[in-house]
Design a protein around this motif. Structure first.
Motif, PDB file in Angstrom:
ATOM      1  N   GLU A 229     -10.852   0.712   0.694  1.00  0.00           N
ATOM      2  CA  GLU A 229      -9.738   1.001   1.598  1.00  0.00           C
ATOM      3  C   GLU A 229      -8.582   0.048   1.360  1.00  0.00           C
ATOM      4  N   THR A 230      -8.908  -1.239   1.185  1.00  0.00           N
ATOM      5  CA  THR A 230      -7.861  -2.234   0.948  1.00  0.00           C
ATOM      6  C   THR A 230      -7.108  -1.915  -0.332  1.00  0.00           C
ATOM      7  N   CYS A 231      -7.860  -1.574  -1.367  1.00  0.00           N
ATOM      8  CA  CYS A 231      -7.203  -1.245  -2.642  1.00  0.00           C
ATOM      9  C   CYS A 231      -6.325  -0.017  -2.498  1.00  0.00           C
ATOM     10  N   CYS A 232      -6.808   0.969  -1.760  1.00  0.00           N
ATOM     11  CA  CYS A 232      -6.017   2.193  -1.559  1.00  0.00           C
ATOM     12  C   CYS A 232      -4.715   1.882  -0.852  1.00  0.00           C
ATOM     13  N   GLU A 233      -4.832   1.097   0.209  1.00  0.00           N
ATOM     14  CA  GLU A 233      -3.646   0.732   0.980  1.00  0.00           C
ATOM     15  C   GLU A 233      -2.683  -0.056   0.104  1.00  0.00           C
ATOM     16  N   HIS A 234      -3.247  -0.961  -0.675  1.00  0.00           N
ATOM     17  CA  HIS A 234      -2.414  -1.773  -1.562  1.00  0.00           C
ATOM     18  C   HIS A 234      -1.718  -0.901  -2.575  1.00  0.00           C
ATOM     19  N   SER A 235      -2.439   0.038  -3.138  1.00  0.00           N
ATOM     20  CA  SER A 235      -1.808   0.864  -4.170  1.00  0.00           C
ATOM     21  C   SER A 235      -0.743   1.763  -3.557  1.00  0.00           C
ATOM     22  N   ARG A 236      -0.937   2.163  -2.318  1.00  0.00           N
ATOM     23  CA  ARG A 236       0.084   2.976  -1.663  1.00  0.00           C
ATOM     24  C   ARG A 236       1.383   2.188  -1.497  1.00  0.00           C
ATOM     25  N   LEU A 237       1.233   0.934  -1.028  1.00  0.00           N
ATOM     26  CA  LEU A 237       2.425   0.101  -0.839  1.00  0.00           C
ATOM     27  C   LEU A 237       3.082  -0.251  -2.158  1.00  0.00           C
ATOM     28  N   PHE A 238       2.254  -0.519  -3.130  1.00  0.00           N
ATOM     29  CA  PHE A 238       2.718  -0.866  -4.470  1.00  0.00           C
ATOM     30  C   PHE A 238       3.545   0.293  -5.025  1.00  0.00           C
ATOM     31  N   ALA A 239       2.979   1.487  -4.884  1.00  0.00           N
ATOM     32  CA  ALA A 239       3.676   2.667  -5.381  1.00  0.00           C
ATOM     33  C   ALA A 239       4.984   2.860  -4.636  1.00  0.00           C
ATOM     34  N   HIS A 240       4.964   2.656  -3.336  1.00  0.00           N
ATOM     35  CA  HIS A 240       6.172   2.812  -2.529  1.00  0.00           C
ATOM     36  C   HIS A 240       7.262   1.876  -3.028  1.00  0.00           C
ATOM     37  N   LYS A 241       6.891   0.606  -3.226  1.00  0.00           N
ATOM     38  CA  LYS A 241       7.876  -0.379  -3.701  1.00  0.00           C
ATOM     39  C   LYS A 241       8.374  -0.019  -5.095  1.00  0.00           C
ATOM     40  N   CYS A 242       7.459   0.395  -5.937  1.00  0.00           N
ATOM     41  CA  CYS A 242       7.794   0.746  -7.312  1.00  0.00           C
ATOM     42  C   CYS A 242       8.819   1.872  -7.339  1.00  0.00           C
ATOM     43  N   ILE A 243       8.578   2.863  -6.516  1.00  0.00           N
ATOM     44  CA  ILE A 243       9.469   4.016  -6.498  1.00  0.00           C
ATOM     45  C   ILE A 243      10.813   3.655  -5.897  1.00  0.00           C
ATOM     46  N   LEU A 244      10.801   2.811  -4.891  1.00  0.00           N
ATOM     47  CA  LEU A 244      12.083   2.375  -4.302  1.00  0.00           C
ATOM     48  C   LEU A 244      12.903   1.622  -5.351  1.00  0.00           C
ATOM     49  N   HIS A 245      12.221   0.776  -6.113  1.00  0.00           N
ATOM     50  CA  HIS A 245      12.926   0.052  -7.174  1.00  0.00           C
ATOM     51  C   HIS A 245      13.505   1.019  -8.193  1.00  0.00           C
ATOM     52  N   PHE A 246      12.749   2.032  -8.497  1.00  0.00           N
ATOM     53  CA  PHE A 246      13.190   3.023  -9.474  1.00  0.00           C
ATOM     54  C   PHE A 246      14.463   3.717  -8.990  1.00  0.00           C
ATOM     55  N   PHE A 247      14.426   4.141  -7.727  1.00  0.00           N
ATOM     56  CA  PHE A 247      15.601   4.816  -7.178  1.00  0.00           C
ATOM     57  C   PHE A 247      16.795   3.869  -7.148  1.00  0.00           C
TER      58      PHE A 247
END
Lengths: 298, 338
Positions: A229-247
């Motif tokens: 669960e922790t890894c899932c949550e982390h990857s969700r946030l990571f992806a969110h930040k990654c995509i925001l940076h991309f935009f």
């Protein structure tokens, strides 16, 4: 705190009851499979035994393996067994406890198959009709040995023209069925007595060790789930930040290329912020192409 | 406190009604099992009795034991019986009560099987067909057969299609006779069981009612105490796991920072909750290292106090445990993280 406790209770009872439920479903599936299976004895001297014994033993092996595969705890146990020691010592009692609980649950469906097969009787009649003593049955006592073997092999086939109204066939069939049912009930009795003794006698030996093993095996299971669960949550946030940076980087590129866009403040937030930069089809297409060809680094 | 009481009542009522439900299901299953079972009398002189009595008696025994096996209270009873005395005395009356209540529930399915079997009649017909009184029921004018032959002929009574003694004794006559005896036995058995149950139920309040109430209360108490203990342990395990994992990730990021020779990167003040939830892992390499470390070197089952962040030794450096000079954070804070 109370809500936490209730959710937790559901969570814990869930994995035990999930495993028990899977075990019960497999047992029901095994009975259903047997009733749907169209048993057809070959009625030939050497083939009967192979077919009959094959049907008694091969599906249970498959069901046992299914039981192991469908049980999530078997992966947890294997991982605990094979991991390097590291900072955490390995407790063999815990691994043994997990192994025995997995095995017990996986054994239920094969046992159900074997018992249902024996109580029904067709398999044993097919397998052992050639091994019956022909002297006991009037119709077969007078034939030559080769003929007797052929006739006995045809006993399981009611519709064969030689056997259709033969009373000796029915006698042999009844005799073998009686043995098959006796064997089935005996196996069931032995297993139930063993289960009963295990339940009664287990608290008499090493109850404290058992409680510890049970607690730590539960802990390992929960820890694995929480880590995932922790890894899932982390990857969700990571992806969110990654995509925001991309935009953000896309926005800056677009700004560099098109000065006609009005310079909005950096403080704009939310959907409008994203929309302000990318507002027509070409820009969206460009963004999508960039996303596919040049994914941002992690 | 009210919620606790509600949970308590739910657990207590649940166990009783759960056990009653299992008992009812097993009784139905027993009747269903009998009708699904294909009774197959061997129709041979010595085998009939063994088969018939076997089918009458072995499945009830199996169902009785199954009733015990499926009852969760069995291990509780055995545990209570075998535990060392310690600081809590043992009351044999409580143990007796628990055993009696389990045995009563386990008896229902076997009684149903025996009743259904006797009322149906096939078992008794198969088992005792060789003992039919041929002199009274059969044709006395028939030439006498030897004992062995007579037995062989009579053994075939249940199997109509292979019966060849119609001149000796008519098949329907024998079957009807045996069936009548079987059904009479069946009804007597049912009457006996219901009378016993009635007597047990109605006479018990006349004797030792106070002791009975006490035993019942304490047996429920032991059951509930055990369940609550299991729940508390499980809850503790969950909290333990959360804190362990949290400290693992913190240890990882401390180790990495130490390896790179600069102080741990604190999240900027305005980044908010999201940055904290990222647990200091912000690139692929770090994440891979964390996952590898989780498998290769699981953290010890030892939670350190939250004030000092000691690494888990991944970078190979042993950091001396810092004295907790900062005020200790509340561990409750960890619960909201994940």
């Amino acid at each position: 705190m109370d809500r936490f406790r209730m959710i937790f209770q559901y969570f814990q009872s869930n994995s035990e009851s999930v495993m028990n439920g899977i075990c019960g479903l497999l047992a029901l599936a095994s009975v259903k499979m047997y009733t749907c299976f169209d048993f057809s004895c070959p009625c030939l001297p050497r083939y009967n035994m192979a077919y009959g014994l094959g049907i008694i033993f091969v599906p249970p092996i498959a069901l046992f393996l299914c039981g192991l595969i469908l049980n999530r705890q078997s992966l947890v146990m294997l991982e605990e067994w094979r991991r390097p020691q590291g900072h955490r010592k390995k407790n063999l009692a815990v691994i043994r406890y997990m192994c025995s609980s997995i095995m017990q649950r996986a054994m239920v469906a094969p046992v159900v198959w074997i018992v249902v097969t024996l109580l029904d009787g067709k398999c044993l009649i097919c397998a052992f009709s050639s091994s019956v003593d022909p002297e006991k049955f009037v119709g077969f006592a007078n034939a030559s040995p080769v003929q007797v073997q052929q006739l006995l092999a045809k006993v399981p086939c009611k519709d064969d023209e030689l056997m259709r109204n033969n009373t000796s066939r029915k006698a042999v069939s009844r005799y073998l069925r009686c043995w098959s049912q006796a064997l089935g009930w005996s196996i069931l009795l032995i297993l139930i007595v063993a289960a009963f003794l295990a339940r009664w006698l287990r608290p008499c030996f090493n109850q404290a060790t058992l409680l510890q093993a049970r607690h730590w095996s539960n802990y390992i299971d929960i820890e694995q789930k929480i880590f995932e669960e922790t890894c899932c949550e982390h990857s969700r946030l990571f992806a969110h930040k990654c995509i925001l940076h991309f935009f953000e980087s896309m926005r800056q590129e677009i700004k560099l290329h098109s000065f006609s866009l009005s310079r909005e403040g950096e403080g704009a937030e939310g959907e409008e912020y994203l929309l302000r930069c990318i507002t027509d089809q070409d820009q969206v297409n460009k963004l999508l192409k960039m996303w596919y060809y040049e994914k941002p680094p992690l | 406190m009210d919620k606790f009481r509600m949970i308590f009542q739910f657990l207590q009522s649940n166990q009783e009604s759960f056990m009653n439900g299992i008992c009812g299901i097993m009784a139905l299953a027993s009747a269903q099992l009998y009708s699904a079972f294909d009774f197959n009398c061997p129709c041979l002189p010595r085998y009939n009795l063994a088969y018939g009595l076997g089918i009458l008696l072995v499945p009830p025994f199996i169902l009785f034991l199954l009733g015990f096996v499926l009852n969760n209270n069995v291990s509780m009873l055995a545990e209570e019986w075998r535990r060392p005395r310690g600081q809590r005395g043992k009351d044999p009356a409580v143990l007796r009560y628990m055993f009696c209540s389990m045995a009563q529930r386990a008896m229902i399915a076997p009684v149903v099987w025996v009743s259904v079997t006797l009322l149906d009649g096939k078992c008794i017909t198969c088992a005792f067909c060789t003992s039919v009184p041929v002199e009274t029921l059969g044709n006395t004018s028939h030439p006498g057969l030897s004992q062995g032959d007579m037995k062989r002929v009579l053994a075939r009574i249940p199997c109509k299609e292979i019966y060849d003694g119609q001149e000796l004794i008519a098949n329907e006559v024998a079957v009807r006779y045996l069936r009548c005896i079987s059904q009479a036995l069946g009804w007597c058995f049912v009457l006996l069981m219901t009378t016993l149950a009635f007597l047990v139920r109605s006479l018990r309040p006349c004797f030792t009612q106070a002791a009975f109430l006490k035993s019942r209360y304490w047996s429920h108490y032991i059951d509930i105490e055990r369940k609550l203990f299991d729940e508390t342990c499980a809850e503790h395990a969950r909290s333990f796991a959360k804190v362990c994992i949290q400290q693992f990730f913190e240890g990882m990021s401390t180790d990495l920072a130490a390896a790179r020779c600069h102080p741990p990167r604190k999240a900027p003040a305005d980044a908010g909750e999201a940055a904290e939830k990222l647990l200091g892992i912000t690139d692929q390499g770090t994440m891979n290292t964390a996952l590898k470390s989780w498998h290769r070197c699981k953290p010890p089952l030892h939670l350190h106090p939250p004030a000092h962040h000691s690494g888990n030794g991944w970078a190979g450096e042993q950091q001396p445990p810092a004295h907790p000079s900062v005020p200790r954070k509340e561990t409750a804070a960890y619960y909201s993280r994940v």
